[in-house]
Design a protein around this motif. Structure first.
Motif, PDB file in Angstrom:
ATOM      1  N   PRO A 191       0.860  -1.197  -0.023  1.00  0.00           N
ATOM      2  CA  PRO A 191       0.000   0.009   0.046  1.00  0.00           C
ATOM      3  C   PRO A 191       0.678   1.360  -0.095  1.00  0.00           C
ATOM      4  O   PRO A 191       1.768   1.157   0.923  1.00  0.00           O
ATOM      5  CB  PRO A 191      -0.836  -0.206   1.443  1.00  0.00           C
ATOM      6  N   GLY A 192       0.567   2.388  -0.799  1.00  0.00           N
ATOM      7  CA  GLY A 192       1.061   3.542  -0.875  1.00  0.00           C
ATOM      8  C   GLY A 192       2.451   3.499  -1.532  1.00  0.00           C
ATOM      9  O   GLY A 192       3.092   4.692  -1.681  1.00  0.00           O
ATOM     10  N   GLU A 210      -9.562   7.729  -7.988  1.00  0.00           N
ATOM     11  CA  GLU A 210     -10.161   7.701  -6.640  1.00  0.00           C
ATOM     12  C   GLU A 210     -11.063   6.346  -6.676  1.00  0.00           C
ATOM     13  O   GLU A 210     -11.288   5.658  -5.449  1.00  0.00           O
ATOM     14  CB  GLU A 210     -10.620   8.769  -5.811  1.00  0.00           C
ATOM     15  N   LYS A 213      -9.498   3.094  -6.534  1.00  0.00           N
ATOM     16  CA  LYS A 213      -8.806   2.731  -5.012  1.00  0.00           C
ATOM     17  C   LYS A 213     -10.024   2.179  -4.233  1.00  0.00           C
ATOM     18  O   LYS A 213      -9.762   1.177  -3.393  1.00  0.00           O
ATOM     19  CB  LYS A 213      -8.130   3.910  -4.660  1.00  0.00           C
ATOM     20  N   ASP A 219      -4.325   1.122  -2.199  1.00  0.00           N
ATOM     21  CA  ASP A 219      -3.968   2.664  -2.012  1.00  0.00           C
ATOM     22  C   ASP A 219      -2.794   2.907  -2.896  1.00  0.00           C
ATOM     23  O   ASP A 219      -1.939   2.182  -3.284  1.00  0.00           O
ATOM     24  CB  ASP A 219      -3.449   2.663  -0.334  1.00  0.00           C
TER      25      ASP A 219
END
Length: 364
Positions: A191-192, A210, A213, A219
């Motif tokens: 994630p990220g 978005e 996601k 993410d």
């Protein structure tokens, strides 16, 4: 008998006659009788057209007949290189030929399309400044930005939807995912770590990212740009991992192997990308929305001029060179009526508002 003497004798009216070089006419003549109007038409010959227009008798018709008599400016609310720019330039030459005047493309990027759209909304409603309307400018930006400077339903006069365009999720080939399922698994595992580029805050690519996601419960870091062109450049360079883009601007890079397409938002698989599934095929129907690119003018533009622009745009879409360029890039020409396009804008705005509210996406 001289014209003035005849006029004064017949109508017992001694105010100055309308001067063809200094219209409008005297205030008392702005509501002439039918008899006066007939006299003006017969007695003033060449000057009557200008003066009757000033009297408000045939203003709209006269204005439309004279339009256009100079170049028309076409505002593209995004930077050069993106799909909005591609669509505008594909139709501008053909549109200019139909109008008999050059159509000059002007890129006014920034604010997810808001800067260019606002400039168009504030332009004179005379038909000499028109613009490209997108899902971003007419729906996603107004739906997410409470300080949006224009009203998409009140500040524009819809002309026609030019094309419908599939969206595509692409990644840089350095990303170790060969398909959509592998990419989702990668995002969940780290994630990220990965990022996606958008055309700016409030743009369709931002909202689509978005929504992706939230749909996949993953993410990614959002990296906004001033238009899809710069976003595409950094995706190609590997500065960002991927991009939610419109197919026309990404297609040549996909075909060249510089980008990897994972899924398209379209009713069916796109010709030229037979191995790339639609989002719907992957069980993500909410992400399977096409983009559109239409033509609008400032609110208050005379209906006769809107009709002239609509007729010219529909014929421009049938131009062989313009049609070939659009279809080869993955766009589907449309050409609906101003009323149909207005309804399309309203539906898209309501949809994007619902998404923004449900996912709490607000730009300050």
């Amino acid at each position: 008998m001289p014209v003035r003497a005849y006029y004064e004798t017949k109508f017992r009216y001694t105010e100055p006659l309308p001067d063809p070089d200094r219209c409008p006419a005297p205030l008392a003549m702005r509501r002439p009788t039918q008899q006066m109007e007939a006299f003006l038409k017969s007695a003033l010959t060449a000057s009557v057209a200008a003066c009757v227009a000033a009297l408000g008798l045939t203003h709209g018709v006269a204005h439309a007949q004279a339009y256009p008599n100079k170049p028309v400016r076409l505002i593209v609310p995004f930077a050069a290189g993106g799909t909005t720019d591609i669509v505008a330039r594909a139709v501008s030459d053909a549109l200019g030929r139909q109008l008999g005047q050059p159509v000059v493309v002007e890129n006014r990027g920034g604010g997810g399309g808001a800067i260019g759209a606002d400039a168009l909304a504030k332009s004179a409603p005379d038909g000499y400044t028109i613009g490209i309307a997108t899902v971003s400018t007419m729906a996603t930006n107004p739906a997410t930005n409470p300080k949006n400077p224009y009203d998409p339903l009140k500040d524009f006069a819809p002309i026609t939807n030019l094309v419908n365009v599939p969206n595509v999720l692409t990644v840089n080939p350095k990303v170790p995912a060969r398909n959509l399922k592998e990419f989702i698994a990668l995002l969940r595992a780290e994630p990220g770590k990965y990022s996606y580029a958008s055309a700016g805050k409030g743009s369709i690519s931002h909202l689509d990212g978005e929504l992706f996601k939230l749909t996949t419960k993953t993410d990614m870091v959002h990296v906004p740009y001033r238009g899809s062109g710069p976003a595409l450049n950094d995706t190609l360079a590997g500065q960002v991992s991927g991009q939610f883009d419109n197919l026309p601007s990404s297609m040549p890079h996909i075909q060249a192997g510089k980008l990897r397409a994972l899924a398209v938002a379209a009713p069916k698989r796109v010709e030229g990308l037979p191995d790339v599934p639609t989002f719907a095929e992957e069980g993500m129907k909410d992400n399977n929305n096409m983009a559109w690119y239409g033509l609008v003018a400032p609110a208050g533009t005379p209906p006769a001029i809107v009709a002239r622009l609509h007729d010219a745009a529909v014929k421009a879409l049938q131009d062989p060179a313009a049609k070939r360029r659009l279809t080869e890039s993955g766009a589907y020409p449309d050409g609906n009526t101003p009323q149909q396009f207005a309804a399309q804008i309203k539906r898209e705005l309501e949809l994007r508002k619902k998404i923004a509210q449900e996912q709490k996406i607000t730009l300050e």
